[in-house]
Scaffold this active site. Structure first.
Site, mmCIF file in Angstrom:
data_model
loop_
_atom_site.group_PDB
_atom_site.id
_atom_site.type_symbol
_atom_site.label_atom_id
_atom_site.label_comp_id
_atom_site.label_asym_id
_atom_site.label_seq_id
_atom_site.Cartn_x
_atom_site.Cartn_y
_atom_site.Cartn_z
ATOM 1 N N MET A 50 0.836 -1.206 0.000
ATOM 2 C CA MET A 50 0.000 0.000 0.000
ATOM 3 C C MET A 50 0.872 1.257 0.000
ATOM 4 O O MET A 50 0.387 2.357 0.248
ATOM 5 C CB MET A 50 -0.933 -0.005 1.207
ATOM 6 C CG MET A 50 -1.917 -1.178 1.161
ATOM 7 S SD MET A 50 -3.425 -0.888 2.071
ATOM 8 C CE MET A 50 -2.792 -0.722 3.727
ATOM 9 N N LEU A 53 6.650 3.411 1.593
ATOM 10 C CA LEU A 53 7.544 2.268 1.764
ATOM 11 C C LEU A 53 8.624 2.519 2.813
ATOM 12 O O LEU A 53 9.086 3.639 2.992
ATOM 13 C CB LEU A 53 8.197 1.931 0.419
ATOM 14 C CG LEU A 53 7.207 1.630 -0.715
ATOM 15 C CD1 LEU A 53 7.968 1.385 -2.018
ATOM 16 C CD2 LEU A 53 6.310 0.443 -0.391
ATOM 17 N N HIS A 57 9.232 -3.188 3.624
ATOM 18 C CA HIS A 57 8.880 -3.443 2.220
ATOM 19 C C HIS A 57 10.137 -3.774 1.411
ATOM 20 O O HIS A 57 10.129 -4.647 0.547
ATOM 21 C CB HIS A 57 8.223 -2.200 1.605
ATOM 22 C CG HIS A 57 6.943 -1.778 2.256
ATOM 23 N ND1 HIS A 57 6.838 -0.654 3.034
ATOM 24 C CD2 HIS A 57 5.697 -2.333 2.231
ATOM 25 C CE1 HIS A 57 5.596 -0.521 3.467
ATOM 26 N NE2 HIS A 57 4.878 -1.529 3.003
ATOM 27 N N ASP A 170 2.315 -9.145 8.829
ATOM 28 C CA ASP A 170 0.883 -9.423 8.673
ATOM 29 C C ASP A 170 0.728 -10.930 8.542
ATOM 30 O O ASP A 170 0.382 -11.450 7.475
ATOM 31 C CB ASP A 170 0.356 -8.688 7.437
ATOM 32 C CG ASP A 170 0.558 -7.192 7.532
ATOM 33 O OD1 ASP A 170 -0.320 -6.509 8.046
ATOM 34 O OD2 ASP A 170 1.640 -6.710 7.119
HETATM 35 P P1 AMP Z 1 1.521 -2.832 3.485
HETATM 36 O O1 AMP Z 1 2.061 -1.782 2.566
HETATM 37 O O2 AMP Z 1 1.516 -2.427 4.920
HETATM 38 O O3 AMP Z 1 0.220 -3.413 2.996
HETATM 39 O O4 AMP Z 1 2.561 -4.026 3.424
HETATM 40 C C1 AMP Z 1 2.927 -4.608 2.198
HETATM 41 C C2 AMP Z 1 3.724 -5.859 2.474
HETATM 42 O O5 AMP Z 1 4.886 -5.519 3.236
HETATM 43 C C3 AMP Z 1 2.946 -6.887 3.295
HETATM 44 O O6 AMP Z 1 3.239 -8.188 2.815
HETATM 45 C C4 AMP Z 1 3.487 -6.677 4.683
HETATM 46 O O7 AMP Z 1 3.402 -7.816 5.502
HETATM 47 C C5 AMP Z 1 4.937 -6.324 4.386
HETATM 48 N N1 AMP Z 1 5.506 -5.599 5.519
HETATM 49 C C6 AMP Z 1 5.069 -4.429 6.064
HETATM 50 N N2 AMP Z 1 5.811 -4.098 7.144
HETATM 51 C C7 AMP Z 1 6.736 -5.081 7.291
HETATM 52 C C8 AMP Z 1 7.789 -5.336 8.226
HETATM 53 N N3 AMP Z 1 8.038 -4.517 9.232
HETATM 54 N N4 AMP Z 1 8.519 -6.453 8.064
HETATM 55 C C9 AMP Z 1 8.270 -7.328 7.063
HETATM 56 N N5 AMP Z 1 7.297 -7.144 6.139
HETATM 57 C C10 AMP Z 1 6.537 -6.044 6.249
#
Ligand code: AMP
Length: 305
Positions: A50, A53, A57, A170
């Site tokens: 989303m 970044l 990410h 997640d």
């Molecule tokens: P989001 O933009 O929050 O929807 O996250 C996109 C992807 O990045 C998802 O697969 C999340 O699980 C992963 N993600 C977000 N934060 C972290 C983190 N701190 N460590 C590992 N993966 C992450």
């Protein structure tokens, strides 16, 4: 980025990377770009995000790059997965900064569709993954995982990746995607990536930007209490309720965080656990002010490698 006449090797690398990044917000154009790479025999990796970044990410990007695949990163703040009183409109966004980050990280294509591109008509078709979406965040955020599963399947159909990367931050989402891929026989390898944390233990999240400095300091209790629970488990404590209670106590006593849930569940299928014998997920969601943070730890009775 501007480089002078005496560009260093590093700068030249950035310059090359910059030229290599493709960007599009259109589905047909993305499909064309990917079709060319596939016809050259490249595998395709997808990283759905989303945006806004951070290093979490970028860890997904690094894993995807290591696979040798052609890397597609999508940025889409998906309205379907936000409840009516959630933070869809205030969710942090900075596409140009994100583009610079993925450029340097070596992503091949950045796909950043608008809502109109993804949902040109009112949606009546949804993907629902039963059981796994009724607990933890699924119980607290009705419709959230239906929105996630629907947009991810839509992205899978657009990109047709061989590999898809999801963070264990997640964890429930990762299990749900893994399950839907299996249930629907999608030819995609779902690759989990461990949680990336700040040096002080706070799990990286785009939502951390909402925290005041006091809340950010208090939020350290999340990773600290998860670590303590794991230590107790390794010292012989086997009761899921005792571990949950200890984490709850620490959060309540040591911060102003308001607990949404703290639960021990089976790490494979999220079923209820009383006595811990096999690996479990200790997951929590806690609100600091209006900012809801999630964190988790997968732990076994023996330290997991
Ligand atoms: P989001 O933009 O929050 O929807 O996250 C996109 C992807 O990045 C998802 O697969 C999340 O699980 C992963 N993600 C977000 N934060 C972290 C983190 N701190 N460590 C590992 N993966 C992450």
């Amino acid at each position: 980025m501007k480089f002078g006449p005496r560009a260093s090797n590093l700068e030249l690398r950035f310059r090359k990377v910059e030229i290599d990044l493709k960007r599009t917000s259109h589905i047909p154009e993305l499909r064309e770009i990917i079709a060319v790479e596939r016809s050259r025999g490249r595998k395709i990796a997808l990283i759905p995000t989303m945006g806004y970044l951070h290093q979490g990410h970028l860890a997904l990007v690094e894993s995807a790059k290591q696979s040798g695949a052609y890397v597609v990163l999508s940025i889409f703040v998906n309205p379907l997965q936000f409840g009516p009183n959630e933070d869809y409109s205030s969710y942090p966004r900075d596409l140009e900064q994100d583009a610079r980050l993925v450029e340097v990280a070596g992503v091949d294509v950045l796909f950043h569709p608008t809502s109109e591109e993804m949902y040109p008509h009112p949606m009546v078709t949804y993907v629902e993954v039963g059981q796994l979406d009724t607990v933890l965040c699924g119980a607290k955020r009705p419709g959230h995982f239906r929105g996630v599963a629907t947009v991810v399947v839509k992205l899978f159909h657009i990109v047709q990746p061989d590999l898809a990367f999801f963070g264990q931050k997640d964890y429930q989402q990762y299990l749900i995607i893994q399950r839907l891929v299996r249930d629907l026989s999608l030819p995609i390898e779902v690759c989990p990536v461990p949680i990336v944390r700040e040096q002080d233990g706070l799990a990286l999240s785009s939502r951390n930007v909402y925290l005041t400095s006091e809340q950010r300091q208090e939020a350290l209790i999340l990773s600290q209490s998860l670590n303590e629970a794991e230590r107790l488990l390794h010292l012989g404590e086997r009761s899921a309720r005792v571990l949950e209670t200890r984490v709850r106590e620490r959060i309540t006593n040591e911060s102003h965080g308001v607990i949404d849930y703290v639960e021990v569940r089976d790490a494979q299928n999220l079923s209820e656990v009383n006595q811990i014998e096999s690996p479990v997920l200790l997951a929590l969601a806690v609100k600091f002010g209006s900012t809801r943070l999630i964190d988790n730890k997968v732990m076994g009775v023996e330290p997991l490698v």
